[in-house]
Design an enzyme around this catalytic site. Sequence first.
Site, PDB file in Angstrom:
ATOM      1  N   GLU A 197       0.836  -1.213   0.000  1.00  0.00           N
ATOM      2  CA  GLU A 197       0.000   0.000   0.000  1.00  0.00           C
ATOM      3  C   GLU A 197       0.866   1.255   0.000  1.00  0.00           C
ATOM      4  OE1 GLU A 197      -1.080   1.891   3.370  1.00  0.00           O
ATOM      5  OE2 GLU A 197      -0.901   0.214   4.789  1.00  0.00           O
ATOM      6  N   CYS A 214       7.399  -1.233  -1.828  1.00  0.00           N
ATOM      7  CA  CYS A 214       8.573  -2.118  -1.937  1.00  0.00           C
ATOM      8  C   CYS A 214       9.714  -1.762  -0.998  1.00  0.00           C
ATOM      9  CB  CYS A 214       9.063  -2.180  -3.378  1.00  0.00           C
ATOM     10  SG  CYS A 214       9.778  -0.629  -4.013  1.00  0.00           S
ATOM     11  N   HIS A 217      12.217   0.296  -7.887  1.00  0.00           N
ATOM     12  CA  HIS A 217      11.749  -0.924  -7.220  1.00  0.00           C
ATOM     13  C   HIS A 217      12.926  -1.613  -6.547  1.00  0.00           C
ATOM     14  CE1 HIS A 217       9.416  -4.352  -6.129  1.00  0.00           C
ATOM     15  NE2 HIS A 217      10.205  -5.158  -6.798  1.00  0.00           N
ATOM     16  N   ASP A 247      11.489 -11.326  -3.511  1.00  0.00           N
ATOM     17  CA  ASP A 247      10.806 -10.038  -3.578  1.00  0.00           C
ATOM     18  C   ASP A 247       9.459 -10.134  -2.871  1.00  0.00           C
ATOM     19  OD1 ASP A 247       9.713  -7.602  -4.216  1.00  0.00           O
ATOM     20  OD2 ASP A 247      10.037  -7.766  -6.379  1.00  0.00           O
TER      21      ASP A 247
END
Length: 272
Positions: free
Chosen positions: A38, A68, A106, A121
């Site tokens: 979020e 991330c 990212h 990840d």
Amino acid sequence: MSNLAAYCARIGWEPPAHFDAEALAAMQLAHRTAIPFENLDIPLGRGIAIDSESVFGKLVTARRGGYCFEQNRLYSDMLSQLGIAHRSLLARVRFGPPDPVPPRTHMLLLVELGGEAWIADAGFGGSYAPPLLLADGARSASPDGMLHRLRQQAGGLEGEWLLERAAPGAGDDGWQKQYTFDLAEVAQEDLEQANHWTSTRPDTRFTTLHIASIALVDGFAALTDQQLNVTRGMETETSELLDAASWRQALAEILTIELSETEVARLPLFAG
């Protein structure tokens, strides 16, 4: 209770006596099905801190989610407490509208297990991919049946890699780009800089939209502004959440994010 014990309780997972690739996959799936992705602190005007204390306090103690840089900071810290060698990488997201040269916004992890390198990840909001062996053509499937593969690309810093995703039976033309990354060393300052750009630059996805997602045991749920998509297997149900009450209820019941009525009313989506 130690931070590691609190984290394990948060995601409902217990470390095995021997930590291998199977354990990494189980840890990552437990993390992603328990802790939502979020960006809601950005539209709430709170900013995003990615130091270890702030991330643990938000994602574990306060039982919120994050994007991330928060998710994979927490993941990294817990791997460190488990004694698992790893380091951070930065990627260019290729998912969504095409961009000739998207920035490195990212974060993911490169994990060493048994002399092999794995991509891990817990913080990609567009989809869920299990850990993948760092090898050209390496493949995996997520619990909802979606396929993932790594392809080594020419050029880039120390060689570039592409993560792709496809539905079962989609064929060679069905693979969709998710992100590209290289293996260059990444310092905490690099992460801080990328996080600042991501959370403050005007007119980007993270500064103009209200975003939340979570991996489900059999699918994926994603909320973008007032549109909720819940995918289970190959079926997707789409809903428009037009009022604050239904939006807040879906956020809590499906995305597992609890915001107060006051907080929801402050969001640009409903303010005024």
